[in-house]
Design a protein around this motif. Structure first.
Motif, short mmCIF file in Angstrom:
data_model
loop_
_atom_site.label_atom_id
_atom_site.label_comp_id
_atom_site.label_asym_id
_atom_site.label_seq_id
_atom_site.Cartn_x
_atom_site.Cartn_y
_atom_site.Cartn_z
N HIS A 283 0.79 -1.13 0.16
CA HIS A 283 0.13 -0.06 0.07
C HIS A 283 0.92 1.18 -0.10
CE1 HIS A 283 -4.04 -1.74 0.62
NE2 HIS A 283 -3.40 -2.56 1.51
N GLU A 284 0.48 2.13 -0.70
CA GLU A 284 0.81 3.53 -0.66
C GLU A 284 0.27 4.58 0.27
OE1 GLU A 284 1.52 4.68 -4.57
OE2 GLU A 284 2.49 3.11 -5.17
N GLY B 98 -8.05 6.74 -2.70
CA GLY B 98 -8.53 5.68 -3.66
C GLY B 98 -8.02 4.31 -3.65
N GLU B 99 -7.09 3.90 -2.51
CA GLU B 99 -6.62 2.59 -2.25
C GLU B 99 -7.71 2.00 -1.58
OE1 GLU B 99 -1.91 1.64 -1.86
OE2 GLU B 99 -2.61 3.17 -0.39
N THR B 100 -7.77 0.67 -1.57
CA THR B 100 -8.77 -0.27 -0.84
C THR B 100 -8.31 -0.82 0.28
OG1 THR B 100 -10.16 -0.90 -3.03
CG2 THR B 100 -10.47 -2.23 -1.21
N PRO C 79 -14.82 -3.89 1.83
CA PRO C 79 -13.79 -2.94 1.14
C PRO C 79 -14.23 -1.59 1.54
CG PRO C 79 -15.06 -3.93 -0.50
CD PRO C 79 -15.70 -4.46 0.47
N TYR C 80 -13.39 -0.78 1.68
CA TYR C 80 -13.35 0.66 1.86
C TYR C 80 -12.39 1.35 1.04
CZ TYR C 80 -16.53 -0.10 5.86
OH TYR C 80 -17.46 -0.45 6.68
N ARG C 81 -12.76 2.39 0.57
CA ARG C 81 -11.59 3.23 -0.35
C ARG C 81 -11.07 4.30 0.52
NH1 ARG C 81 -11.51 3.45 -5.94
NH2 ARG C 81 -12.18 1.34 -6.73
N LEU D 65 -12.86 5.21 4.21
CA LEU D 65 -12.03 5.53 5.42
C LEU D 65 -11.54 6.64 5.14
CD1 LEU D 65 -10.18 2.15 6.20
CD2 LEU D 65 -12.19 3.15 7.22
N ILE D 66 -11.93 7.61 6.04
CA ILE D 66 -11.54 9.11 5.84
C ILE D 66 -10.20 9.10 6.62
CG2 ILE D 66 -12.07 11.43 6.00
CD1 ILE D 66 -13.75 10.02 4.31
N ALA D 67 -9.12 9.65 6.31
CA ALA D 67 -7.82 9.87 6.74
C ALA D 67 -7.66 11.27 7.04
CB ALA D 67 -6.72 9.13 5.99
N SER D 68 -7.53 11.65 8.08
CA SER D 68 -7.70 13.24 8.25
C SER D 68 -6.24 13.64 8.83
CB SER D 68 -8.67 13.71 9.17
OG SER D 68 -8.87 15.21 9.17
#
Length: 242
Positions: free
Chosen positions: A79-80, A84-86, A93-95, A116-119
């Motif tokens: 993963h990066e 957009g990654e799953t 599955p969550y984007r 999945l919101i990464a803040s």
């Protein structure tokens, strides 16, 4: 120049295949186990018999390492940690969606709809996002694992074990001599049915420490379809990791 030879050893009916790679750059023998198999790096001037003896002496360790990689299935997806990654949570599955939050001290993660919101801060490093996501998964794992362990213990008729959520990248779970169950936090990415299998497996070790006939019988009683769940975990396990 590196010269490679293929070998195998039989440890109590279980065959371990490995490659011997000779190189002038090595002074001692080094053994590594990974998703691509077992590699033995050896000096050019060390004969095969001596190398094989060293490998044979590491038999128990090799079997444990190989079992761990088999349990996890294929190599995990790289993963990066970008939008957009799953990623998976309880098998769904969550984007990922990365958003800027200038007031954030560390990356905070929340599930909203199918995302999945990464803040995090505008200049947040990839490692910051990875740590934030891992923290979120661990928090969820603590809740889900404890409840599942309670149900599995009730079915088996034993006391609910202590649950420790840990980072053990080569195993989904383990049970120590004191009956404490350690569970890989990554397991919370898997569907509930597979989480139940891993926890049921470890809870059964409270009654039987090894994989004896009694152990498998106990597991079959509380989970008749456990073999199918094992196969599904082997096929999909690589999706539930980073």
């Amino acid at each position: 120049m590196t010269v490679v030879f293929a070998h195998s050893l039989n440890f109590g009916g279980e065959v371990v295949s490995f490659s011997i790679e000779r190189t002038s750059r090595r002074k001692t023998v080094a053994i590594s186990v990974g998703y691509d198999g077992v590699r033995v790096l050896a000096p050019n001037d060390l004969d095969d018999d001596r190398i094989i003896k060293i490998v044979r002496n590491r038999g128990p360790w090799l079997l444990r390492k190989q079992a761990g990689y088999r349990e996890l299935g294929a190599a995990p997806i790289v993963h990066e940690f970008v939008s957009g990654e799953t990623f998976y949570y309880l098998g769904r599955p969550y984007r990922m969606r990365r958003v800027t939050n200038r007031s954030a001290v560390a990356t905070e993660v929340a599930a909203r709809g199918a995302h999945l919101i990464a803040s995090s801060q505008p200049n947040a490093e990839v490692e910051d996002v990875r740590i934030g996501l891992r923290r979120w998964y661990r928090q969820k794992a603590i809740v889900h694992f404890a409840e599942c362990a309670r149900r599995m213990a009730e079915r088996l008729g034993v006391e609910t074990p202590s649950i420790l959520v840990v980072d053990q990248s080569k195993r989904w779970g383990s049970c120590d001599a004191k009956g404490r169950v350690r569970l890989n936090w990554r397991l919370v990415m898997a569907p509930k049915s597979l989480i139940e299998y891993v926890i049921a497996h470890e809870v059964c070790h409270i009654l039987e420490r090894n994989h004896s006939r009694r152990f498998w019988r106990s597991l079959e009683i509380i989970m008749p379809d456990y073999e199918e769940r094992v196969r599904r975990l082997s096929r999909k396990g690589h999706l539930f990791s980073f």
